[in-house]
Design a protein around this motif. Structure first.
Motif, PDB file in Angstrom:
ATOM      1  N   SER A 165       0.738  -1.169   0.122  1.00 44.16           N
ATOM      2  CA  SER A 165      -0.072  -0.197  -0.065  1.00 44.16           C
ATOM      3  C   SER A 165       0.981   1.307  -0.024  1.00 44.16           C
ATOM      4  N   VAL A 166       0.578   2.263  -0.893  1.00 42.44           N
ATOM      5  CA  VAL A 166       1.211   3.519  -0.812  1.00 42.44           C
ATOM      6  C   VAL A 166       0.214   4.518  -0.372  1.00 42.44           C
ATOM      7  N   GLY A 167       1.122   5.262   0.757  1.00 47.62           N
ATOM      8  CA  GLY A 167       0.057   6.340   1.542  1.00 47.62           C
ATOM      9  C   GLY A 167       0.767   7.262   1.849  1.00 47.62           C
ATOM     10  N   ILE A 168       0.224   8.453   2.356  1.00 47.01           N
ATOM     11  CA  ILE A 168       0.496   9.563   2.648  1.00 47.01           C
ATOM     12  C   ILE A 168       0.235   9.880   4.036  1.00 47.01           C
ATOM     13  N   GLY A 169       1.177  10.442   4.790  1.00 47.78           N
ATOM     14  CA  GLY A 169       1.037  10.621   6.213  1.00 47.78           C
ATOM     15  C   GLY A 169       1.695  12.136   6.427  1.00 47.78           C
ATOM     16  N   GLY A 170       0.898  13.136   6.702  1.00 43.86           N
ATOM     17  CA  GLY A 170       1.581  14.391   6.647  1.00 43.86           C
ATOM     18  C   GLY A 170       2.231  14.945   5.562  1.00 43.86           C
ATOM     19  N   ASN A 171       3.496  15.144   5.624  1.00 50.44           N
ATOM     20  CA  ASN A 171       4.319  15.642   4.401  1.00 50.44           C
ATOM     21  C   ASN A 171       5.061  14.461   4.028  1.00 50.44           C
ATOM     22  N   GLN A 172       4.894  13.449   4.186  1.00 53.84           N
ATOM     23  CA  GLN A 172       5.482  12.429   3.711  1.00 53.84           C
ATOM     24  C   GLN A 172       4.902  11.328   3.038  1.00 53.84           C
ATOM     25  N   THR A 173       5.564  10.193   2.087  1.00 58.75           N
ATOM     26  CA  THR A 173       4.808   9.375   1.349  1.00 58.75           C
ATOM     27  C   THR A 173       5.781   8.080   1.616  1.00 58.75           C
ATOM     28  N   GLY A 174       5.147   6.918   1.429  1.00 61.54           N
ATOM     29  CA  GLY A 174       5.931   5.755   1.638  1.00 61.54           C
ATOM     30  C   GLY A 174       4.928   4.477   1.540  1.00 61.54           C
ATOM     31  N   ILE A 175       5.549   3.208   1.271  1.00 61.01           N
ATOM     32  CA  ILE A 175       5.017   2.172   0.844  1.00 61.01           C
ATOM     33  C   ILE A 175       5.216   1.145   2.094  1.00 61.01           C
ATOM     34  N   TYR A 176       3.806   0.365   2.533  1.00 62.32           N
ATOM     35  CA  TYR A 176       4.105  -0.347   3.440  1.00 62.32           C
ATOM     36  C   TYR A 176       4.532  -1.797   2.753  1.00 62.32           C
ATOM     37  N   PRO A 177       5.667  -2.263   3.394  1.00 69.36           N
ATOM     38  CA  PRO A 177       6.178  -3.472   2.789  1.00 69.36           C
ATOM     39  C   PRO A 177       5.604  -4.823   3.430  1.00 69.36           C
ATOM     40  N   LEU A 178       4.938  -4.817   4.701  1.00 66.35           N
ATOM     41  CA  LEU A 178       4.054  -5.857   4.977  1.00 66.35           C
ATOM     42  C   LEU A 178       2.848  -5.673   5.516  1.00 66.35           C
ATOM     43  N   ASN A 179       1.939  -6.422   5.604  1.00 64.72           N
ATOM     44  CA  ASN A 179       0.715  -6.400   6.215  1.00 64.72           C
ATOM     45  C   ASN A 179       0.846  -5.621   7.682  1.00 64.72           C
ATOM     46  N   SER A 180       0.033  -4.455   7.937  1.00 64.31           N
ATOM     47  CA  SER A 180       0.357  -4.155   9.450  1.00 64.31           C
ATOM     48  C   SER A 180      -0.981  -3.039   9.665  1.00 64.31           C
ATOM     49  N   PRO A 181      -1.122  -2.748  11.009  1.00 66.14           N
ATOM     50  CA  PRO A 181      -1.876  -1.597  11.277  1.00 66.14           C
ATOM     51  C   PRO A 181      -1.429  -0.460  10.662  1.00 66.14           C
TER      52      PRO A 181
END
Length: 220
Positions: A165-181
């Protein structure tokens, strides 16, 4: 140049903090963190080096070195000039945006007062820099997000965010490598595997890598 604060972490580790906000990513400072980390990895009394956001943690053998000597070596290394030129690799990551792959794309667009397609265009436009890995194995914190599409984290984090999953959190973006909360706003899903414990190295991305997102598909 930013100043350096060195603090003990127990009796066998030191945390080196740059004189900047611990939550504000700064590329010039990160380059110096990477530089010092590369030097410290060759010191015989250092067991592990962990770069973070504007900081560096060193785990060392307390029977083999004196903490004051190691602190002084760190200060000297911080004063040296990082090598000229780019660090890291160029990596392209295709992303499926929107729809079931990006359930929060519409919310990010609404917050930014933009059309969802414009959010995707602005998300894929920059060249991102991997500042450091954290949170999960292989989770890369990327600098370079367009401020116009920055978005607050979800009021209620999800109990399970799918790997990729590709997400945005505040002024950063990233990709979740593993299933997680997780509480980041999910706008898409990457086709690349970010972490494989059987691979060498197991993480796809490393500090200093340059990342570009491309559109694999767009579901608006």
């Amino acid at each position: 140049m930013t100043t350096l604060k060195i603090l003990p972490l127990g009796d066998s580790a030191l945390v080196c903090e740059a004189g900047t906000s611990p939550t504000s990513a700064n590329l010039a400072t990160q380059r110096r963190v990477w530089h010092v980390a590369s030097l410290a990895r060759d010191w015989p009394d250092v067991r592990e080096v962990v770069p973070g956001m504007n900081n560096l943690t060193l785990l060392f053998d307390p029977l083999a070195t004196d903490i004051d000597v190691l602190s002084e070596r760190l200060r000297d290394a911080w004063q040296t000039q990082p090598a000229a030129g780019e660090v890291g690799r160029d990596i392209e990551i295709p992303v499926h945006y929107g729809g079931q792959h990006g359930p929060d794309l519409a919310d990010v667009a609404k917050h930014a007062r933009l059309q969802p397609k414009t959010v995707v265009q602005r998300h894929t436009a920059p060249e991102y820099i991997v500042y450091f890995l954290g949170f999960q194995p292989g989770f890369a914190y990327l600098g370079g997000l367009d401020d116009s599409i920055a978005a607050p984290r979800r009021a209620e984090p999800r109990l399970s965010v799918p790997a990729g999953s590709v997400g945005i959190g505040g002024n950063q973006t990233g990709i979740y490598p593993l299933n997680s909360p997780g509480g980041w706003q999910i706008i898409g899903h990457a086709t690349s595997a970010l972490f494989d414990p059987a691979a060498t190295p197991p993480a796809l991305l490393a500090p200093g890598d340059r990342v570009r997102f491309t559109i694999a598909s767009l579901d608006l």
